[in-house]
Each structure stands twice: as C-alpha cells, then as structure tokens.
Design a protein around this motif. Structure first.
Motif, mmCIF file in Angstrom:
data_model
loop_
_atom_site.group_PDB
_atom_site.id
_atom_site.type_symbol
_atom_site.label_atom_id
_atom_site.label_comp_id
_atom_site.label_asym_id
_atom_site.label_seq_id
_atom_site.Cartn_x
_atom_site.Cartn_y
_atom_site.Cartn_z
ATOM 1 N N GLN A 25 7.573 -1.065 -9.851
ATOM 2 C CA GLN A 25 6.432 -0.664 -9.023
ATOM 3 C C GLN A 25 6.279 -1.568 -7.796
ATOM 4 O O GLN A 25 6.439 -2.779 -7.887
ATOM 5 C CB GLN A 25 5.154 -0.677 -9.860
ATOM 6 N N PRO A 26 5.945 -0.961 -6.636
ATOM 7 C CA PRO A 26 5.840 -1.732 -5.395
ATOM 8 C C PRO A 26 4.554 -2.559 -5.271
ATOM 9 O O PRO A 26 4.556 -3.591 -4.596
ATOM 10 C CB PRO A 26 5.895 -0.654 -4.302
ATOM 11 N N VAL A 27 3.474 -2.123 -5.911
ATOM 12 C CA VAL A 27 2.206 -2.853 -5.815
ATOM 13 C C VAL A 27 2.269 -4.047 -6.775
ATOM 14 O O VAL A 27 2.529 -3.878 -7.973
ATOM 15 C CB VAL A 27 1.006 -1.935 -6.141
ATOM 16 N N LEU A 28 2.042 -5.247 -6.226
ATOM 17 C CA LEU A 28 2.238 -6.486 -6.993
ATOM 18 C C LEU A 28 1.492 -6.497 -8.322
ATOM 19 O O LEU A 28 2.080 -6.807 -9.361
ATOM 20 C CB LEU A 28 1.828 -7.699 -6.147
ATOM 21 N N SER A 29 0.214 -6.165 -8.333
ATOM 22 C CA SER A 29 -0.566 -6.231 -9.574
ATOM 23 C C SER A 29 -0.030 -5.238 -10.610
ATOM 24 O O SER A 29 0.026 -5.545 -11.804
ATOM 25 C CB SER A 29 -2.050 -5.978 -9.307
ATOM 26 N N THR A 30 0.398 -4.072 -10.159
ATOM 27 C CA THR A 30 0.969 -3.064 -11.075
ATOM 28 C C THR A 30 2.321 -3.545 -11.583
ATOM 29 O O THR A 30 2.637 -3.418 -12.770
ATOM 30 C CB THR A 30 1.110 -1.707 -10.357
ATOM 31 N N ARG A 31 3.130 -4.107 -10.679
ATOM 32 C CA ARG A 31 4.455 -4.601 -11.069
ATOM 33 C C ARG A 31 4.331 -5.731 -12.088
ATOM 34 O O ARG A 31 5.092 -5.792 -13.061
ATOM 35 C CB ARG A 31 5.241 -5.062 -9.838
ATOM 36 N N GLU A 32 3.369 -6.643 -11.894
ATOM 37 C CA GLU A 32 3.191 -7.743 -12.847
ATOM 38 C C GLU A 32 2.842 -7.215 -14.227
ATOM 39 O O GLU A 32 3.358 -7.710 -15.241
ATOM 40 C CB GLU A 32 2.114 -8.704 -12.344
ATOM 41 N N LYS A 33 1.987 -6.201 -14.291
ATOM 42 C CA LYS A 33 1.643 -5.601 -15.588
ATOM 43 C C LYS A 33 2.872 -4.917 -16.192
ATOM 44 O O LYS A 33 3.151 -5.049 -17.387
ATOM 45 C CB LYS A 33 0.504 -4.597 -15.423
ATOM 46 N N GLN A 34 3.617 -4.197 -15.358
ATOM 47 C CA GLN A 34 4.822 -3.508 -15.818
ATOM 48 C C GLN A 34 5.845 -4.501 -16.368
ATOM 49 O O GLN A 34 6.413 -4.300 -17.446
ATOM 50 C CB GLN A 34 5.419 -2.710 -14.658
ATOM 51 N N ARG A 39 8.667 -7.432 -20.792
ATOM 52 C CA ARG A 39 8.877 -8.673 -21.562
ATOM 53 C C ARG A 39 8.530 -8.461 -23.027
ATOM 54 O O ARG A 39 9.298 -8.835 -23.924
ATOM 55 C CB ARG A 39 8.017 -9.812 -20.999
ATOM 56 N N GLU A 40 7.363 -7.887 -23.274
ATOM 57 C CA GLU A 40 6.917 -7.662 -24.652
ATOM 58 C C GLU A 40 7.854 -6.717 -25.393
ATOM 59 O O GLU A 40 8.190 -6.943 -26.561
ATOM 60 C CB GLU A 40 5.498 -7.092 -24.661
#
Length: 181
Positions: A25-34, A39-40
């Motif tokens: 995802q290009p949006v940083l906050s969405t990418r961090e969640k993704q 990871r999980e």
C-alpha cells in the motif's frame, strides 16, 4: 477462516483473502499496518508448522490462488526486509536473499523463556543438556521446543552474560551442558 489444504491445519486469517493485502500500500499508515499483518502471518505460519527457514520460491504465503493474487518479487523483498528488521528473521544468504531463517522468538525473548522454564522445573543449580532444551520431554509445548540450536545458544549466551547460567562444552553439541543459577 480458511484452511491451507497443502499445509495441514494452519488457519489463514480473513485478511489473507482481501485482494489489497497482496499489493504493498502507498499510504504510509496503511502500509505499516499491512506489513505488521505480514509479519504476524509469516511468524505464526512458520512457528505453528515448526518451519525454521523461509525459502522464497517455496513459500506458499506470497500467493493466494483462491483470489488469484500474488506479491511481486519486489514486494516480497519489501515484506521480508520489514520482517527481518523486526528481529524475527535473518538472511541465511544475504547476497542472494532467497533464504530467511525464522526466529520463532527473538533471542532475548527465548532467553527469558528458557530461564523461566529452568526456574519452574527445578533446574536452578543443576545441569541439563542442550539437546534436552530443544528436544527433551520436559520442553513439550515450550516456545523453544524444536528451536534452532544456534538460536538457543544465542539465548543462552544472553543468560550467561547476565550470570544466570553457564555453558559446558562436551565432545558433541548433544553433550553440551547448561547449569542455571
């Protein structure tokens, strides 16, 4: 939740069936969640199935035929770079980046688990073998059961540096002893 038929009873989370999950995802906050979800997923999959190494071209997680989605090779590298920077993985071949050693638990977490096990099971002041720590009957269900021997050694080094154990070298790794304090 769906089940991956080719890999036993591992249950895949619902987000695995959401097509955007397979596009970074290009949006940083969405990418961090993704990336956190990746990871999980990677850690849970490899831990539950006791797989110690992720081999890029063999790992089924990066492709979901049910929804006809896959990560591109560049996206796989983004996911694994994030996974490794989290401390749960290490490249076995840093130049090629095709094999990632999975650290089911970070060395410091594993050190805590080992010491807690030693205290609860009466091993303070007594000796057990390295083999017993990863394959013994007393470790059934513990986070370090079946763990990579090198990872257990790293955790024991942390405990040794803290003065909580000492490692005695035997003729073979199966004969190496650990005394907990």
């Amino acid at each position: 939740m769906a089940t991956m038929a080719t890999h036993g009873d591992f249950e895949l989370p619902d987000f695995y069936y959401f097509p955007p999950f397979f596009t970074i995802q290009p949006v940083l906050s969405t990418r961090e969640k993704q990336l956190g979800q990746w990871r999980e997923l990677i850690l849970k999959y490899h831990t539950d199935l006791k797989i110690k190494t992720l081999i890029l071209h063999e790992c089924p997680l990066f492709s979901n035929p049910t929804i006809q989605r896959s990560l591109s090779p560049a996206e796989i590298q983004v996911v694994l770079s994030d996974f490794i920077s989290s401390g749960h993985g290490e490249w076995e071949d840093p130049a090629q980046k095709t094999r990632c050693k999975i650290l089911w638990r970070k060395p410091d977490q594993l050190a805590s688990d080992l010491y807690e096990w030693a205290v609860k099971n009466g091993y303070l002041g007594s000796v057990c073998t390295l083999y017993e720590l990863h394959s013994g009957e007393d470790v059934n269900g513990m986070s370090f059961q079946g763990a990579d021997e090198e990872l257990i050694r790293r955790a024991l080094k942390i405990l040794e540096d803290q003065g909580k154990c000492t490692l005695f070298r035997g003729d073979t790794s199966e004969e190496d002893g650990i005394k907990f304090f």
